[in-house]
Every structure is written in C-alpha cells, then in structure tokens.
Design an enzyme around this catalytic site. Structure first.
Site, short mmCIF file in Angstrom:
data_model
loop_
_atom_site.label_atom_id
_atom_site.label_comp_id
_atom_site.label_asym_id
_atom_site.label_seq_id
_atom_site.Cartn_x
_atom_site.Cartn_y
_atom_site.Cartn_z
CB SER A 177 -0.96 -0.05 1.19
OG SER A 177 -1.95 0.95 1.09
CG ASP A 294 -7.65 -1.47 -3.19
OD1 ASP A 294 -7.92 -0.32 -2.80
OD2 ASP A 294 -6.52 -1.99 -3.03
CG HIS A 324 -6.27 -1.55 0.36
ND1 HIS A 324 -5.42 -1.25 -0.68
CD2 HIS A 324 -5.62 -1.21 1.49
CE1 HIS A 324 -4.30 -0.75 -0.20
NE2 HIS A 324 -4.39 -0.72 1.11
#
Length: 366
Positions: A177, A294, A324
């Site tokens: 991320s 996501d 996510h």
C-alpha cells in the site's frame, strides 16, 4: 482505453467471509481523534503480529535484531533485520539476498513491531534477509518525511549490508500500500540512470526487483488519469469508492493527514505511478499484486501497463473481488496465496536477469 471494472464485484470468497464474521468495522473518522485512531490501529496490528509469531512458531526460526539509522535530520529510524536462524556453525552462510520492506498503513499506521510476522514468514520460506524500515508517520510527520526516511534507510542498508550477511548483488525493495509507494520511490530514485555511479561505488550493488503489493501510487486525486478509461465511473477510485476496509473516505483521511506539502513539494513526487518515461526505463523486474474491490486497484494495473510499454518485465497478480488489505483476514484462502506470491515474486526477480538486459520483456497477468 482501460477497463478493469470486471475485477471489482465482491467475490464469493469475500461474501462467505462477511456472512460468517460480519463486515469489517469502519474507521471511526470524526468519532475519534486522528492520533487515537492511529494508536488503536497500531496496538491491534502489534497484537495480531505477536499472536501470529507465537502460533506459527516463527520466533524460533528467525534471528531478529534492531538497529537505529540516522536520517538526514538526525532522527533515528527504527529498523529491524530478520535473518535465517543458523544453528550449524560449520555451514553458516553469510551471503543472503536482501529484501528491503516498507509497511502499509496510509502513511499513518504501522510500527516496528507490527510487521514481525509478515517479515519472518518470508525468511522462513526462503534464505533471505528482510529489513523492515519503520519510517515516520503522518500527521506528526507530514510529507515528505516518510519518503526521506525510506531513502535514507535504504542508503544505509546498501552501505552496511555486508556487515549483517547481505549480498549487494541481490537487493530488492518492496512494500504494501503506502509502503509500496515508498519502495517505488526508492527504486525510481536509486535505479535511475543518473544514480548508476552510486551503485558502482558501493561494490557493485544492484537492485534486482521491486515487489508492489496493493500499491498506492497516485496520491494526489487531481492527477489521477481518468482520461485513460472508457468511462470515468469504471475507474476503481469511483467504482470502489464504498469498498470495505479502504473506502474513498478513508483514502481522503490519509491524504489530509499528509499535509499541504503533498501538493506543492518540488523535490519529491509522491505520485510515483505517473513518473516520466526516462525513469521507468531504469526499473528492474517488477511484481504488482492488486485487490479487485479496492480504490487503489487501477494504480497498480495502470503502472504495470506503463512499465510493460517501456520494456520492464512485469508480473501482475489480481485477486478479483477482494478488498484492500484483505491479508488481515486469515480465514480467506487468498490470504495464504498472498504470502506465497510475495515469496514467489522475490524468487522470480532473483532468478531473472536485469531488466535492461532481458530479452523477454513480458507482462504476465495471473
């Protein structure tokens, strides 16, 4: 025109999880202070990691040490080194590949202890040293502090890798991320053509691969390339705006925490997914893992396409219909596949030639 919307519908795997456990709780934005949310999230992550270290017996299989690395402003960056446990001193190995890892958390969450299990699993799965850099977080330390810490710590690792058994010819960077943004920033900065002398002056150090997991590569929303899509509403930022775990509301919360410098810093570009053609051509083999449901899905898929167009070998792994950060849910079969893919991706980069000498510049989608 791009259209990845088919990956966005919640999967049967996710629907079964929600039926059994209920939907994941929403981030209490506006109900708790930012620092309270940060503390609560970090405590939860640390407790989960500690439990996994115990239940999976990871502590007995990995040697763990902690060092403090000086940042450019003399802050000491907490950094943890995970090394394969070597009990047979007659065959001790001291020439391991090095995987430099940056955790996720929107540049707001994460700590030194929260990644023990994630990093240890990689070491147990293969002979490698994992170095986790616990960079500073917003809002206490706004942009570009995390990016500076990421680069300062990486430079120290290159300068000192041989002292803890690392092989400078087999260095990789990766992250999850926001951490994938930092890993990409490091790769683009230190692997660019203007930086080649840097590696030559460090006993032949070379970046062999980049592992980007559910990457956040375009932070400034106003720069997102909606024009690349057949219709704006099919882009993941809109299609998945109300997705569980990471909604657009949570994404905006992270952006607000990063401060105004995010929009006007001339030295560091946080939108690493939109960098110039010149920098892309210097990238090594790259693996990108994305979740289908996501808002950040298309960050990774567009970047993969751009890398491929500029002759960088790329592997893409898509988890259709999952949100996510789904790895936190151990009951999902895909969570275990996530772990396997990280290891497989590292091995793929280590076993392939450098991107600029590779004849098969493939884009592989799985």
């Amino acid at each position: 025109m791009a259209n990845f919307s088919r990956f966005g519908c919640p999967s049967e795997e996710w629907q079964e999880h929600v039926e059994k456990y209920g939907p994941p709780p929403e981030t209490p934005i506006g109900k708790m202070s930012t620092l309270a949310i940060q503390r609560s999230t970090n405590v939860g992550r640390e407790e989960t990691s500690a439990k996994q270290m115990k239940t999976e017996g990871l502590s007995s299989k990995v040697d763990i040490s902690t060092v403090l690395i000086y940042a450019r402003d003399n802050f000491l960056i907490p950094t943890r080194i995970y090394t394969p446990k070597q009990t047979d001193f007659s065959v001790r190995k001291s020439n391991f590949p090095v995987y430099v890892f940056y955790h996720g958390g929107g540049f707001v969450y994460g700590s030194l202890d929260s990644e023990d299990a994630n990093c240890s699993r990689i070491v147990v799965a293969m002979d490698i040293i994992v170095v986790h850099i616990s960079y500073r977080h917003a809002p206490q330390h706004p942009f570009p502090t995390a990016h500076n810490d990421a680069l300062d710590a990486f430079d120290w690792i290159i300068e000192n890798a041989e002292t803890f058994g690392g092989n400078l010819g087999n260095v990789l960077v990766g992250g999850v991320s926001a951490g994938a943004n930092l890993a990409c920033h490091v790769a683009l900065t230190r692997n660019a053509s203007l930086a080649r002398d840097y590696y030559e002056n460090n006993d032949g150090a070379i970046l062999k691969g980049v592992i980007l997991v559910i990457p956040w590569l375009i932070i400034n929303e106003e720069r997102f390339p909606y024009q690349e899509f057949a219709a704006k509403e099919i882009a993941s930022r809109i299609q998945c705006a109300r997705a569980p775990v990471l909604s657009r509301k949570v994404l905006d919360f992270f952006v607000d925490c990063m401060g105004e410098g995010l929009h006007d810093d001339d030295d560091i570009n946080p939108d690493v997914g939109l960098v110039s053609e010149k920098k892309l051509r210097g990238m090594p083999n790259t693996t990108i893992m994305v979740a289908g449901n996501d808002p950040l899905r298309d960050d990774g898929l567009l970047f993969a396409r751009n890398l491929h167009q500029h002759r960088v070998p790329v592997k893409v792994h898509i988890f259709p219909g999952l949100p996510h950060g789904f790895r936190r849910f151990d009951d999902l079969p895909s969570s275990h596949r996530w772990d396997e893919l990280v290891v497989e991706s590292i091995k793929w980069s280590l076993n392939n030639p450098k991107a600029d000498s590779c004849q098969d510049h493939a884009l592989t989608v799985e």
